[in-house]
Motif scaffolding. Structure first.
Motif, PDB file in Angstrom:
ATOM      1  N   UNK A  41      13.529   0.474 -12.752  1.00 24.39           N
ATOM      2  CA  UNK A  41      13.549  -0.316 -11.693  1.00 24.39           C
ATOM      3  C   UNK A  41      14.471  -0.251 -10.616  1.00 24.39           C
ATOM      4  N   UNK A  42      15.402   0.865 -10.816  1.00 24.79           N
ATOM      5  CA  UNK A  42      16.641   0.773 -10.108  1.00 24.79           C
ATOM      6  C   UNK A  42      16.668   2.363  -9.404  1.00 24.79           C
ATOM      7  N   UNK A  43      17.530   2.660  -8.304  1.00 22.01           N
ATOM      8  CA  UNK A  43      17.668   3.960  -8.000  1.00 22.01           C
ATOM      9  C   UNK A  43      18.454   4.979  -8.833  1.00 22.01           C
ATOM     10  N   UNK A  85      30.072   2.434 -25.120  1.00 22.29           N
ATOM     11  CA  UNK A  85      28.796   2.346 -24.390  1.00 22.29           C
ATOM     12  C   UNK A  85      28.478   0.772 -24.121  1.00 22.29           C
ATOM     13  N   UNK A  86      27.752   0.375 -23.105  1.00 25.51           N
ATOM     14  CA  UNK A  86      27.609  -0.820 -22.850  1.00 25.51           C
ATOM     15  C   UNK A  86      25.874  -0.904 -22.623  1.00 25.51           C
ATOM     16  N   UNK A  87      25.165  -2.317 -22.654  1.00 22.12           N
ATOM     17  CA  UNK A  87      23.846  -2.265 -22.713  1.00 22.12           C
ATOM     18  C   UNK A  87      23.802  -1.638 -21.193  1.00 22.12           C
ATOM     19  N   UNK A  88      24.467  -1.903 -20.156  1.00 24.19           N
ATOM     20  CA  UNK A  88      24.171  -1.525 -18.759  1.00 24.19           C
ATOM     21  C   UNK A  88      23.984   0.136 -18.560  1.00 24.19           C
ATOM     22  N   UNK A  89      24.518   0.802 -19.379  1.00 26.36           N
ATOM     23  CA  UNK A  89      24.426   2.287 -19.403  1.00 26.36           C
ATOM     24  C   UNK A  89      23.194   2.718 -19.760  1.00 26.36           C
ATOM     25  N   UNK A  90      22.218   2.152 -20.439  1.00 26.47           N
ATOM     26  CA  UNK A  90      20.840   2.178 -20.534  1.00 26.47           C
ATOM     27  C   UNK A  90      20.222   2.820 -19.382  1.00 26.47           C
ATOM     28  N   UNK A  91      19.726   4.188 -19.490  1.00 22.42           N
ATOM     29  CA  UNK A  91      19.135   4.828 -18.477  1.00 22.42           C
ATOM     30  C   UNK A  91      18.453   6.089 -18.862  1.00 22.42           C
ATOM     31  N   UNK A  92      17.848   6.690 -18.016  1.00 21.02           N
ATOM     32  CA  UNK A  92      17.495   8.006 -18.295  1.00 21.02           C
ATOM     33  C   UNK A  92      18.676   8.814 -17.547  1.00 21.02           C
ATOM     34  N   UNK A  93      19.188   9.924 -18.275  1.00 20.44           N
ATOM     35  CA  UNK A  93      20.616  10.654 -17.678  1.00 20.44           C
ATOM     36  C   UNK A  93      19.919  11.988 -17.460  1.00 20.44           C
ATOM     37  N   UNK A 107      22.824  12.537  -4.316  1.00 21.89           N
ATOM     38  CA  UNK A 107      21.783  13.337  -4.908  1.00 21.89           C
ATOM     39  C   UNK A 107      21.325  14.625  -4.055  1.00 21.89           C
ATOM     40  N   UNK A 108      21.269  14.512  -2.824  1.00 15.83           N
ATOM     41  CA  UNK A 108      20.949  15.442  -2.039  1.00 15.83           C
ATOM     42  C   UNK A 108      21.691  16.756  -2.146  1.00 15.83           C
ATOM     43  N   UNK A 109      23.059  16.617  -2.600  1.00 11.41           N
ATOM     44  CA  UNK A 109      23.878  17.685  -2.461  1.00 11.41           C
ATOM     45  C   UNK A 109      23.756  18.790  -3.686  1.00 11.41           C
TER      46      UNK A 109
END
Length: 123
Positions: A41-43, A85-93, A107-109
């Motif tokens: 749900x985030x950018x 690591x923190x819960x807020x580090x949860x993401x696709x890397x 991102x565009x660079x």
């Protein structure tokens, strides 16, 4: 350049993980490398970047002091060492490659992208 990210998984808060990004091609050492992440749900957001020679790196405020980048040009691989690591580090890397050292958090660079690897931090 083709990039392959790996090393994600499930870890408890306070734990550590090391992500790897393996690159194909003989010109890996001429590219700066970056890591981004995207939570549900985030950018997609910038995490860290490292110069082609590994001498300089740049980190997002949210990870500075906890994450460290390194690279082994002989192995065409860049590593993201993640500690405390923190819960807020949860993401696709995602790892990415670029041919310059400007706007490293944009991102565009970046010219090339790998597929993501999931990192899940549980409490």
């Amino acid at each position: 350049v083709q990039l392959q990210a790996s090393g994600g998984g499930l870890v408890q808060a306070g734990g550590s993980l090391r992500l790897s990004c393996a690159a194909s091609g003989r010109t890996f050492s001429s590219y700066a490398m970056g890591w981004f992440r995207q939570a549900p749900g985030k950018e997609r957001e910038f995490v860290a970047a490292i110069t082609w020679d590994g001498y300089n790196s740049y980190y997002a405020d949210s990870v500075r002091g906890r994450f460290t980048l390194s690279r082994d040009n002989a192995k065409n691989t860049v590593y993201l060492h993640m500690n405390s690591l923190k819960r807020e580090d949860t993401a696709v890397y995602y790892c990415a490659a670029k041919s310059d050292w400007f706007r490293n958090d944009a991102i565009g660079s970046y010219d090339y992208w790998g597929q993501g690897t999931q990192v899940t931090v549980s409490s």
